[in-house]
Design a protein around this motif. Sequence first.
Motif, PDB file in Angstrom:
ATOM      1  N   SER A 172       6.699 -29.070   0.919  1.00 56.34           N
ATOM      2  CA  SER A 172       5.823 -27.908   1.102  1.00 56.34           C
ATOM      3  C   SER A 172       6.256 -26.780   0.177  1.00 56.34           C
ATOM      4  N   LEU A 173       6.314 -27.077  -1.086  1.00 55.92           N
ATOM      5  CA  LEU A 173       6.693 -26.074  -2.082  1.00 55.92           C
ATOM      6  C   LEU A 173       5.529 -25.092  -2.249  1.00 55.92           C
ATOM      7  N   THR A 174       5.831 -23.816  -2.148  1.00 55.18           N
ATOM      8  CA  THR A 174       4.761 -22.822  -2.223  1.00 55.18           C
ATOM      9  C   THR A 174       5.006 -21.892  -3.405  1.00 55.18           C
ATOM     10  N   PHE A 175       3.991 -21.738  -4.239  1.00 57.35           N
ATOM     11  CA  PHE A 175       4.073 -20.806  -5.361  1.00 57.35           C
ATOM     12  C   PHE A 175       3.771 -19.395  -4.853  1.00 57.35           C
ATOM     13  N   HIS A 176       4.713 -18.478  -5.038  1.00 56.28           N
ATOM     14  CA  HIS A 176       4.471 -17.056  -4.769  1.00 56.28           C
ATOM     15  C   HIS A 176       4.544 -16.319  -6.104  1.00 56.28           C
ATOM     16  N   PHE A 177       3.531 -15.528  -6.392  1.00 51.39           N
ATOM     17  CA  PHE A 177       3.505 -14.806  -7.661  1.00 51.39           C
ATOM     18  C   PHE A 177       3.550 -13.306  -7.392  1.00 51.39           C
ATOM     19  N   THR A 178       4.086 -12.559  -8.376  1.00 45.07           N
ATOM     20  CA  THR A 178       4.053 -11.113  -8.262  1.00 45.07           C
ATOM     21  C   THR A 178       2.596 -10.643  -8.275  1.00 45.07           C
ATOM     22  N   GLN A 179       2.336  -9.560  -7.557  1.00 47.29           N
ATOM     23  CA  GLN A 179       0.971  -9.046  -7.479  1.00 47.29           C
ATOM     24  C   GLN A 179       0.656  -8.072  -8.602  1.00 47.29           C
ATOM     25  N   ARG A 180       1.663  -7.806  -9.455  1.00 48.94           N
ATOM     26  CA  ARG A 180       1.396  -6.909 -10.584  1.00 48.94           C
ATOM     27  C   ARG A 180       0.545  -7.667 -11.603  1.00 48.94           C
ATOM     28  N   PRO A 181      -0.620  -7.138 -11.959  1.00 49.84           N
ATOM     29  CA  PRO A 181      -1.529  -7.887 -12.830  1.00 49.84           C
ATOM     30  C   PRO A 181      -0.862  -8.284 -14.145  1.00 49.84           C
ATOM     31  N   GLY A 182      -0.981  -9.551 -14.488  1.00 48.50           N
ATOM     32  CA  GLY A 182      -0.462 -10.036 -15.766  1.00 48.50           C
ATOM     33  C   GLY A 182       1.023 -10.299 -15.783  1.00 48.50           C
ATOM     34  N   SER A 183       1.716  -9.976 -14.702  1.00 48.99           N
ATOM     35  CA  SER A 183       3.165 -10.164 -14.698  1.00 48.99           C
ATOM     36  C   SER A 183       3.510 -11.628 -14.440  1.00 48.99           C
TER      37      SER A 183
ATOM     38  N   ARG B 216      -5.756 -23.680 -12.280  1.00 50.82           N
ATOM     39  CA  ARG B 216      -4.391 -23.926 -11.799  1.00 50.82           C
ATOM     40  C   ARG B 216      -3.847 -22.647 -11.171  1.00 50.82           C
ATOM     41  N   PRO B 217      -2.802 -22.757 -10.336  1.00 49.95           N
ATOM     42  CA  PRO B 217      -2.359 -21.587  -9.561  1.00 49.95           C
ATOM     43  C   PRO B 217      -1.729 -20.471 -10.402  1.00 49.95           C
ATOM     44  N   TYR B 218      -2.055 -19.270 -10.054  1.00 46.64           N
ATOM     45  CA  TYR B 218      -1.420 -18.019 -10.488  1.00 46.64           C
ATOM     46  C   TYR B 218      -1.984 -16.971  -9.537  1.00 46.64           C
ATOM     47  N   GLN B 219      -1.569 -15.697  -9.648  1.00 42.87           N
ATOM     48  CA  GLN B 219      -2.080 -14.658  -8.726  1.00 42.87           C
ATOM     49  C   GLN B 219      -3.610 -14.636  -8.769  1.00 42.87           C
ATOM     50  N   THR B 220      -4.184 -14.798  -9.980  1.00 43.79           N
ATOM     51  CA  THR B 220      -5.608 -15.093 -10.116  1.00 43.79           C
ATOM     52  C   THR B 220      -5.672 -16.452 -10.812  1.00 43.79           C
ATOM     53  N   ARG B 221      -6.643 -17.267 -10.474  1.00 40.90           N
ATOM     54  CA  ARG B 221      -6.667 -18.634 -10.995  1.00 40.90           C
ATOM     55  C   ARG B 221      -6.728 -18.654 -12.526  1.00 40.90           C
ATOM     56  N   LEU B 222      -5.971 -19.556 -13.125  1.00 41.34           N
ATOM     57  CA  LEU B 222      -5.979 -19.723 -14.573  1.00 41.34           C
ATOM     58  C   LEU B 222      -6.723 -21.005 -14.915  1.00 41.34           C
ATOM     59  N   ASP B 223      -7.349 -21.021 -16.104  1.00 35.09           N
ATOM     60  CA  ASP B 223      -7.999 -22.246 -16.562  1.00 35.09           C
ATOM     61  C   ASP B 223      -6.932 -23.259 -16.967  1.00 35.09           C
ATOM     62  N   ILE B 224      -7.216 -24.519 -16.753  1.00 31.31           N
ATOM     63  CA  ILE B 224      -6.303 -25.567 -17.224  1.00 31.31           C
ATOM     64  C   ILE B 224      -6.592 -25.870 -18.687  1.00 31.31           C
ATOM     65  N   GLY B 225      -7.857 -25.945 -19.037  1.00 34.31           N
ATOM     66  CA  GLY B 225      -8.232 -26.254 -20.412  1.00 34.31           C
ATOM     67  C   GLY B 225      -8.040 -25.066 -21.339  1.00 34.31           C
ATOM     68  N   THR B 226      -8.215 -25.325 -22.620  1.00 32.04           N
ATOM     69  CA  THR B 226      -8.133 -24.250 -23.595  1.00 32.04           C
ATOM     70  C   THR B 226      -9.315 -23.311 -23.416  1.00 32.04           C
ATOM     71  N   VAL B 227      -9.260 -22.174 -24.095  1.00 30.88           N
ATOM     72  CA  VAL B 227     -10.313 -21.172 -23.942  1.00 30.88           C
ATOM     73  C   VAL B 227     -11.682 -21.772 -24.268  1.00 30.88           C
ATOM     74  N   ALA B 228     -11.724 -22.648 -25.283  1.00 26.55           N
ATOM     75  CA  ALA B 228     -12.999 -23.237 -25.703  1.00 26.55           C
ATOM     76  C   ALA B 228     -13.549 -24.212 -24.670  1.00 26.55           C
ATOM     77  N   TYR B 229     -12.657 -24.776 -23.847  1.00 20.98           N
ATOM     78  CA  TYR B 229     -13.093 -25.778 -22.858  1.00 20.98           C
ATOM     79  C   TYR B 229     -12.595 -25.392 -21.462  1.00 20.98           C
ATOM     80  N   ALA B 230     -12.854 -24.158 -21.093  1.00 23.74           N
ATOM     81  CA  ALA B 230     -12.315 -23.630 -19.844  1.00 23.74           C
ATOM     82  C   ALA B 230     -12.904 -24.310 -18.611  1.00 23.74           C
ATOM     83  N   ASN B 231     -14.093 -24.898 -18.745  1.00 21.68           N
ATOM     84  CA  ASN B 231     -14.745 -25.476 -17.564  1.00 21.68           C
ATOM     85  C   ASN B 231     -14.405 -26.947 -17.342  1.00 21.68           C
ATOM     86  N   ARG B 232     -13.606 -27.523 -18.205  1.00 24.65           N
ATOM     87  CA  ARG B 232     -13.248 -28.928 -18.020  1.00 24.65           C
ATOM     88  C   ARG B 232     -12.472 -29.097 -16.716  1.00 24.65           C
TER      89      ARG B 232
END
Lengths: 181, 272
Positions: free
Chosen positions: B193-204, B68-84
Motif C-alpha cells: 500500500s505504497l502511497t504517493f504524497h506530493f507537496t501542495q506547492r504548485p510545480g514543486s 500518471r500521479p502528481y499533485q495534479t495529474r501529468l500526461d504519460i505521453g509526450t506533449v504531442a501525444y498527451a491523450n495516448r
Amino acid sequence: MNPRKPYFSLYELSILSICGGLIFVLKTAFKIPLHLPGHSGIFWVIPVMFAVAVVRKPGSGTYVGVISGLLTAFFGMDPLGMMDSITYLALGVAVDIEGVIFRYRFDHPAIGFVVGASSNIAKMLVNYAIQLALGVLPVFIILGIGITSVTHLVFGGIGGIIAAVIIARLMKAGIIAGHES
Amino acid sequence: MVSPAVRKKLVIAILLLGAFAVAAVLMQVAAQYLTALPGVQGTGATTGLEEKSAFSAADFIYGPQSWRPYQTRLDIGTVAYANRTYVLMFIPLNGTPFGGNPALHQRGSVRVHYTFENLTGEAAFHVYGFRQLDGLWVTNRQEEFGTSGYYVIGGDSPAGPIPVAASHPVPDTYTIQLSSGLPAGIEGIDASSLTFHFTQRPGSGLDSLHITTDLARKKGEVITTPLQEGTFYVTHTGGNPIKVLILMVAVSPGQPDDFRVHLASEFAGETS
C-alpha cells in the motif's frame, strides 16, 4: 483613570515587526545553493537576535517568530504551509528563553554562537516533530539527523556570531542601549 | 566581559550543544548501520529487481489511462501525444541517485537497462523518488523547461481495444501496488500500500529527478527511440536525499501474450 500601559511600546512593536518582516525578505532574497540543511540560519538569526537585543523584554523573540512565520506561511514559502509558522515560533521562543538566561548579552560572540545555534536547532526539532505528526517514518528522520544537526549548529552559530558583532558595534556607537555593567 | 554567572551558563550551554550534536551523529551512524538503506553508502548494492526482472503484460496492473500521479495529474505521453493511453506498473529500482554537495557524499545516478520482447505500440518510463527529509514524493518534469522522459517505439498497433470492464486506473488516493518487491533493507514501508504524497506547492517536486542517456546532461532530456534494448540513467540534482526510487513503466494496452520486458538497475558513479 490612567490608561493601561501596553507591554510593548509603539517603537518596540515597530522594531519587532520590521525584524520579523526582514526574516521573510531575507529568506526570499537570499537563495544560497549550498544544498545543506539549515544553511539559511546563517542570516535569519540576525534579525531575531537584533530585535531581542534592542527590546530586551520576554516575548519579543516570540513576536518576531509569529510575524515571520505568518508571512512565510501566507506567501507559501515553505512546503508545509501554516505548519511551518510553528517552526518560526519555536525559534523566537528559543531566542526569548536564552535572552533571559544570558541576561540579553547578545553582544558577546560566544553567547551569539550559542543563541544562534540553539535557536536554529530548535527550529529543526520542531520541523521534525511536524513531519513525524504528518506520518513520516522515524527511520527516515533518524537517517538524516546527524548531518542535519551539525549543519544547523554551525550555520546558526555563524549567524549568531555575526549578529553579536553587529549588536556590539551598535552599542559601542550608542545607537542601541548597552548592557548594564 | 560577562559576569561569572553568565559565563558559567555559557560553558554549560556550549557543552550541551556539543553533546547534542555528537549524540545526533552517533544516532545517524547507528541507524545507517542497522538499516543499510540503499544508496546510504553510495553503492546501492541491494537486490530488489533481482527478485523479479522479467515482466509480462499481466504485471501491468493499472490503466488504461493517459495520466500518471502528481499533485495534479501529468500526461504519460509526450506533449504531442498527451491523450495516448497506457497500462502501468510500478517497480522499485536498486540504489538511489545522489545529487547535492560532493564534499558530503559520493554523487551518482541509477543505471537502468531494459529489453523489450514483442512490444507493440509504445512504452514510456517515468520515475518517482521518496525524499528522506520531508517524506514527500518527487517525479520527473513532464512539461515546460527541463522535461525528461524515455519512450520506446514498438511494433505495429496493439490488439483491439481493452473492454471498459478491464479498466483499473490508479486510485485517486495514489495508493499503488508494486509489481516487484522492495529492495532488501527498506524497513517500515508497506509495499502493498505504497502511497504517493506530493507537496501542495504548485510545480514543486518536479526538478530534482531526471531521466537521461548522457550523464553530462544531468537535467535530463526527452528520448524517443525505436531500440528494443537500451540503457538510461536516473539522475538527481536536488538537495533532499532520495531514499526509495520507483520506476513507472507504461506500455500501450493490449500487448500480446509473448510480450516481455526485462529490467535491471544498479547504482552508477557520477561518471559511469
